[in-house]
Design a protein around this motif. Structure first.
Motif, short mmCIF file in Angstrom:
data_model
loop_
_atom_site.label_atom_id
_atom_site.label_comp_id
_atom_site.label_asym_id
_atom_site.label_seq_id
_atom_site.Cartn_x
_atom_site.Cartn_y
_atom_site.Cartn_z
N GLY A 100 0.68 -1.32 0.22
CA GLY A 100 -0.01 -0.09 0.00
C GLY A 100 0.78 1.20 -0.15
N PRO A 101 1.81 1.40 0.78
CA PRO A 101 2.47 2.51 1.00
C PRO A 101 3.65 2.82 -0.50
CG PRO A 101 2.97 1.47 2.98
CD PRO A 101 1.87 0.48 2.09
N GLY A 102 3.65 1.70 -1.13
CA GLY A 102 4.59 1.85 -2.21
C GLY A 102 3.73 2.25 -3.46
N TRP A 107 2.11 6.86 -7.23
CA TRP A 107 1.26 7.71 -7.86
C TRP A 107 1.47 9.20 -7.22
CZ3 TRP A 107 -0.34 6.58 -12.12
CH2 TRP A 107 -0.90 5.28 -12.67
N LEU A 108 2.45 9.68 -6.51
CA LEU A 108 2.43 11.04 -5.99
C LEU A 108 2.75 12.03 -7.17
CD1 LEU A 108 5.16 10.96 -2.96
CD2 LEU A 108 2.56 11.62 -3.15
N PRO A 109 3.38 11.79 -8.07
CA PRO A 109 3.21 12.66 -9.36
C PRO A 109 1.89 12.90 -9.97
CG PRO A 109 5.01 11.17 -9.57
CD PRO A 109 4.43 10.63 -8.52
N LEU A 110 1.19 12.06 -9.74
CA LEU A 110 -0.31 12.13 -10.38
C LEU A 110 -1.03 13.04 -9.36
CD1 LEU A 110 -2.49 11.83 -12.14
CD2 LEU A 110 -3.02 9.67 -11.08
N GLY A 111 -0.85 12.82 -8.27
CA GLY A 111 -1.26 13.73 -7.14
C GLY A 111 -1.22 15.28 -7.34
N ALA A 144 -2.76 10.50 1.71
CA ALA A 144 -2.68 9.33 1.81
C ALA A 144 -1.35 8.68 1.99
CB ALA A 144 -3.57 8.29 1.07
N ALA A 145 -0.42 9.12 0.90
CA ALA A 145 0.84 8.62 0.76
C ALA A 145 1.73 9.30 1.82
CB ALA A 145 1.39 9.18 -0.69
#
Length: 151
Positions: A100-102, A107-111, A144-145
């Motif tokens: 889950g954390p990975g 997807w951080l760049p999408l956020g 969430a990340a």
């Protein structure tokens, strides 16, 4: 310039921002999300961290051979001595955090792209509700990340 041309340009810019976010995220997310294709899954024991990366021994989950040194981005690492689940990129010693954390970190760049596209949609297209949805989705993903990597 006509209003429809400006709105069309803003729509194209917003779509390009979102496409760039997906493109940047997919570089890491494909290893976390898609199994097979020569991907090794296992655990990494963090031994040392530098300015940008952390290294440590890798223990595979299946019949692959253990490795003395695997490199992972410091932003997804936990304190020294911890064991984290990882996926090793094929033909390299670079690992990506799995689970889950990975998934959320990949997807951080999408956020970030969702937040940036929200500004373009609100300012250029005047679609305030859509901009609010984009901003909320980006904020939730980033939060969430952060929470998942902090635990």
């Amino acid at each position: 310039m006509p209003a429809y041309a400006l709105r069309g340009a803003a729509g194209i810019v917003a779509a390009l921002i979102l496409a760039a976010g997906v493109w940047a995220s997919w570089d890491s997310a494909r290893y976390v999300m898609v199994s097979g294709g020569g991907r090794e899954r296992g655990t990494l024991s963090l031994a040392r961290c530098g300015d940008d990366t952390c290294t440590g021994p890798y223990a595979p989950a299946s019949g692959d051979k253990p490795r003395d040194r695997v490199v992972i981005d410091k932003s997804v690492a936990t304190p020294k001595g911890e064991r984290i689940p990882v996926v090793v990129k094929p033909d390299s010693d670079e690992a990506v955090r799995s689970g889950g954390p990975g998934f959320l970190h990949a997807w951080l760049p999408l956020g970030g792209a969702l937040l940036l596209a929200a500004v373009v949609v609100a300012g250029g297209l005047r679609l305030n509700r859509m901009a609010g949805v984009l901003a909320l989705a980006g904020g939730v993903q980033l939060s969430a990340a952060f929470a998942a990597l902090s635990l």
